[in-house]
Write a protein that holds these residues in place. Sequence first.
Motif, PDB file in Angstrom:
ATOM      1  N   GLY A  79       9.959 -34.561   8.582  1.00 31.94           N
ATOM      2  CA  GLY A  79      10.954 -34.836   7.502  1.00 31.94           C
ATOM      3  C   GLY A  79      10.816 -36.167   6.842  1.00 31.94           C
ATOM      4  N   PRO A  80      11.674 -36.552   6.074  1.00 35.95           N
ATOM      5  CA  PRO A  80      12.634 -35.409   5.546  1.00 35.95           C
ATOM      6  C   PRO A  80      12.047 -34.461   4.606  1.00 35.95           C
ATOM      7  N   TYR A  81      12.870 -33.281   4.650  1.00 35.38           N
ATOM      8  CA  TYR A  81      12.555 -32.047   4.115  1.00 35.38           C
ATOM      9  C   TYR A  81      13.560 -31.930   2.907  1.00 35.38           C
ATOM     10  N   ASP A  82      12.941 -31.156   1.818  1.00 29.57           N
ATOM     11  CA  ASP A  82      13.477 -30.908   0.645  1.00 29.57           C
ATOM     12  C   ASP A  82      14.279 -29.592   0.878  1.00 29.57           C
ATOM     13  N   ARG A  83      13.754 -28.766   1.744  1.00 28.50           N
ATOM     14  CA  ARG A  83      14.624 -27.484   1.871  1.00 28.50           C
ATOM     15  C   ARG A  83      14.414 -27.254   3.602  1.00 28.50           C
ATOM     16  N   ILE A  84      15.477 -26.487   4.231  1.00 31.71           N
ATOM     17  CA  ILE A  84      15.213 -25.847   5.525  1.00 31.71           C
ATOM     18  C   ILE A  84      15.812 -24.495   5.419  1.00 31.71           C
ATOM     19  N   PRO A 125      22.978 -26.860  12.693  1.00 29.68           N
ATOM     20  CA  PRO A 125      22.827 -28.222  13.407  1.00 29.68           C
ATOM     21  C   PRO A 125      22.794 -29.462  12.835  1.00 29.68           C
ATOM     22  N   ALA A 126      23.608 -30.440  13.296  1.00 30.85           N
ATOM     23  CA  ALA A 126      23.703 -31.795  12.673  1.00 30.85           C
ATOM     24  C   ALA A 126      22.210 -32.272  12.549  1.00 30.85           C
ATOM     25  N   ALA A 127      20.895 -31.950  13.243  1.00 31.75           N
ATOM     26  CA  ALA A 127      19.733 -32.187  13.024  1.00 31.75           C
ATOM     27  C   ALA A 127      19.187 -31.786  11.905  1.00 31.75           C
ATOM     28  N   TRP A 128      19.543 -30.704  11.433  1.00 36.78           N
ATOM     29  CA  TRP A 128      19.243 -30.116  10.256  1.00 36.78           C
ATOM     30  C   TRP A 128      19.742 -31.011   9.006  1.00 36.78           C
ATOM     31  N   ILE A 129      20.745 -31.309   9.069  1.00 36.58           N
ATOM     32  CA  ILE A 129      21.332 -32.181   7.953  1.00 36.58           C
ATOM     33  C   ILE A 129      20.702 -33.715   7.845  1.00 36.58           C
ATOM     34  N   GLU A 130      20.476 -34.044   9.237  1.00 37.50           N
ATOM     35  CA  GLU A 130      19.902 -35.569   9.270  1.00 37.50           C
ATOM     36  C   GLU A 130      18.096 -35.452   8.554  1.00 37.50           C
ATOM     37  N   GLN A 131      17.793 -34.341   8.722  1.00 34.01           N
ATOM     38  CA  GLN A 131      16.442 -34.228   8.306  1.00 34.01           C
ATOM     39  C   GLN A 131      16.140 -33.708   7.021  1.00 34.01           C
ATOM     40  N   THR A 132      17.295 -33.468   6.271  1.00 37.13           N
ATOM     41  CA  THR A 132      17.048 -32.963   4.705  1.00 37.13           C
ATOM     42  C   THR A 132      17.752 -34.215   3.980  1.00 37.13           C
ATOM     43  N   ARG A 133      16.533 -34.654   2.880  1.00 36.60           N
ATOM     44  CA  ARG A 133      16.973 -35.346   2.231  1.00 36.60           C
ATOM     45  C   ARG A 133      18.279 -35.301   1.356  1.00 36.60           C
ATOM     46  N   PRO A 134      19.100 -36.195   1.029  1.00 37.06           N
ATOM     47  CA  PRO A 134      20.380 -36.106   0.179  1.00 37.06           C
ATOM     48  C   PRO A 134      19.998 -35.345  -1.228  1.00 37.06           C
ATOM     49  N   GLU A 170      26.858 -14.298   7.598  1.00 41.11           N
ATOM     50  CA  GLU A 170      26.774 -14.411   5.971  1.00 41.11           C
ATOM     51  C   GLU A 170      25.914 -15.454   6.001  1.00 41.11           C
ATOM     52  N   LEU A 171      25.069 -15.528   4.777  1.00 40.75           N
ATOM     53  CA  LEU A 171      24.062 -16.520   4.212  1.00 40.75           C
ATOM     54  C   LEU A 171      24.753 -17.727   3.508  1.00 40.75           C
ATOM     55  N   ALA A 172      24.478 -18.822   3.889  1.00 42.68           N
ATOM     56  CA  ALA A 172      25.060 -19.897   3.192  1.00 42.68           C
ATOM     57  C   ALA A 172      24.081 -21.026   2.734  1.00 42.68           C
ATOM     58  N   ARG A 173      24.307 -21.295   1.482  1.00 40.73           N
ATOM     59  CA  ARG A 173      23.464 -22.383   0.864  1.00 40.73           C
ATOM     60  C   ARG A 173      23.999 -23.880   0.746  1.00 40.73           C
ATOM     61  N   LEU A 174      23.690 -24.693   1.747  1.00 44.52           N
ATOM     62  CA  LEU A 174      24.339 -25.858   1.648  1.00 44.52           C
ATOM     63  C   LEU A 174      23.692 -26.986   1.220  1.00 44.52           C
ATOM     64  N   THR A 175      24.292 -27.877   0.422  1.00 41.93           N
ATOM     65  CA  THR A 175      23.703 -28.933  -0.216  1.00 41.93           C
ATOM     66  C   THR A 175      23.813 -30.286   0.705  1.00 41.93           C
ATOM     67  N   VAL A 176      22.949 -31.089   0.867  1.00 45.55           N
ATOM     68  CA  VAL A 176      23.305 -31.995   1.710  1.00 45.55           C
ATOM     69  C   VAL A 176      23.535 -33.261   0.845  1.00 45.55           C
ATOM     70  N   HIS A 177      24.819 -34.162   1.316  1.00 47.19           N
ATOM     71  CA  HIS A 177      25.137 -35.226   0.673  1.00 47.19           C
ATOM     72  C   HIS A 177      24.602 -36.562   1.190  1.00 47.19           C
ATOM     73  N   ASN A 178      24.893 -37.535   0.401  1.00 45.00           N
ATOM     74  CA  ASN A 178      24.500 -38.802   0.740  1.00 45.00           C
ATOM     75  C   ASN A 178      25.283 -39.366   2.255  1.00 45.00           C
ATOM     76  N   ASP A 179      26.546 -38.920   2.498  1.00 50.03           N
ATOM     77  CA  ASP A 179      27.297 -39.480   3.401  1.00 50.03           C
ATOM     78  C   ASP A 179      27.016 -38.516   4.631  1.00 50.03           C
ATOM     79  N   GLY A 180      26.069 -38.079   4.765  1.00 52.18           N
ATOM     80  CA  GLY A 180      25.707 -37.063   5.876  1.00 52.18           C
ATOM     81  C   GLY A 180      26.381 -35.898   6.350  1.00 52.18           C
ATOM     82  N   THR A 181      27.033 -35.247   5.270  1.00 54.14           N
ATOM     83  CA  THR A 181      27.732 -34.097   5.212  1.00 54.14           C
ATOM     84  C   THR A 181      26.973 -33.016   4.773  1.00 54.14           C
ATOM     85  N   ALA A 182      27.285 -31.730   4.523  1.00 49.82           N
ATOM     86  CA  ALA A 182      26.702 -30.770   3.787  1.00 49.82           C
ATOM     87  C   ALA A 182      27.707 -29.857   3.483  1.00 49.82           C
ATOM     88  N   SER A 183      27.609 -29.150   2.200  1.00 49.12           N
ATOM     89  CA  SER A 183      28.496 -28.119   1.939  1.00 49.12           C
ATOM     90  C   SER A 183      27.831 -27.179   0.918  1.00 49.12           C
TER      91      SER A 183
END
Length: 373
Positions: free
Chosen positions: A183-188, A198-207, A223-236
């Motif tokens: 990591g960090p990865y652009d996409r998972i 998992p939290a690990a996926w968010i930590e290992q994806t670049r903001p 259902e299939l979710a497409r989450l964007t990782v944010h600077n504050d360590g959350t994803a939505s």
Amino acid sequence: MTNQAQLHEELLDALAANGSLRTDPWKKAAAAVPRHEFLRGGFFRHTTVDGFSAWESVLEGEDGWLEACYRDELLVTQIAGTIVPADIRGQITREPTSSSTLPSLVLRMLEDLQVESGMRVLEIGTGTGYSTAVLSARLGDQNVTSVEYDEGVAARARAALAQFGIHPTLVAGDGLLGHTAGGPYDRIIATCGVKAVPAAWIEQTRPGGAILATVGGWLGASELARLTVHNDGTASGPLLSGQVSFMLARPHTPPPLGLLPDLSEGKEREAIIGADVLTDWTSRFVVQFAVPDVQRLTLNRNGRTEHVLIDVTSGSWAALYQDDRGRWIARQDGPDPVWDAAEEQLGRWHAAGTPAVEEFTVTVTADGQNLHW
Ligand SMILES: C[S@@+](CC[C@H](N)C(=O)[O-])C[C@H]1O[C@@H](n2cnc3c(N)ncnc32)[C@H](O)[C@@H]1O
């Protein structure tokens, strides 16, 4: 043109026609990867034995093997965690544990991943290695890391990829932990389902990077979710259409039910919403977020059908049945009344006018995973 090349071309044409394969770079990548190379160990064909669902082997070269490799079909490649097609003759009635995903789903997800050349991608659930090969053809194998839980499956995928001259970073291990070293990865992208991202996926994806995963659960809706990782360590991000379903990541499969609690105990009340709501896929999906550790079973007790929802960890449960007047009755026990939580969640969704899944957003924070609409 050989028969195989023709079958491959026809499959790609069909995937382009049904909208799964949409852009030139992915068309080129898919054209470069012959699926049968990843199915040389054969697959299991679905059948029935005495009315029960069962599987029988189809080995390389046998009747229908090549044609099936180039149909838009999910092909099961491992049963019960260890059994591969060469292991059996006859039928087996256990559950699939590894497969080659439906090609239209593989390519639709790769398109939905919205990659650009040079991006680094982590794939969870290598399986046969087919999707890993398509990713490598698009981005270069130096940019692809893939994690497979099952060592035997990982070894077979590694051999198939190497045969083909592709050498991504292939890791045998629990993909729910990601793979920090790459990591960090652009996409998972996950080709197994998860109960919670998992939290690990968010930590290992670049903001600014994205996670594409099927979020499901033990009530059998996903259902299939497409989450964007944010600077504050959350994803939505949004859910994408299509009732996408994958086998759950092995550590996320339900624990054994063990000894059932005494279902005669507990407090009864008239239910506001009946258990028949659980026949609906989206309702089950909505309920799962409220009671993520609940499993469902149907029992015949006291001459009537009881729909039981049980959380074996907390010991909370609900049993629902229809009385003589057709009213739904909920009997519940344990620290977290299961049907109260399910009704509250469904009530909010109904009050909002039952928005479609495309209007749902999933957020993942340190406090857990939530569904909004
Ligand atoms: C549907 S198959 C993947 C198909 C694959 N993408 C292909 O094209 O052949 C799902 C795979 O996820 C693997 N898996 C399950 N849990 C996993 C986990 N926690 N980490 C990594 N892989 C996992 C399974 O062993 C299985 O091989």
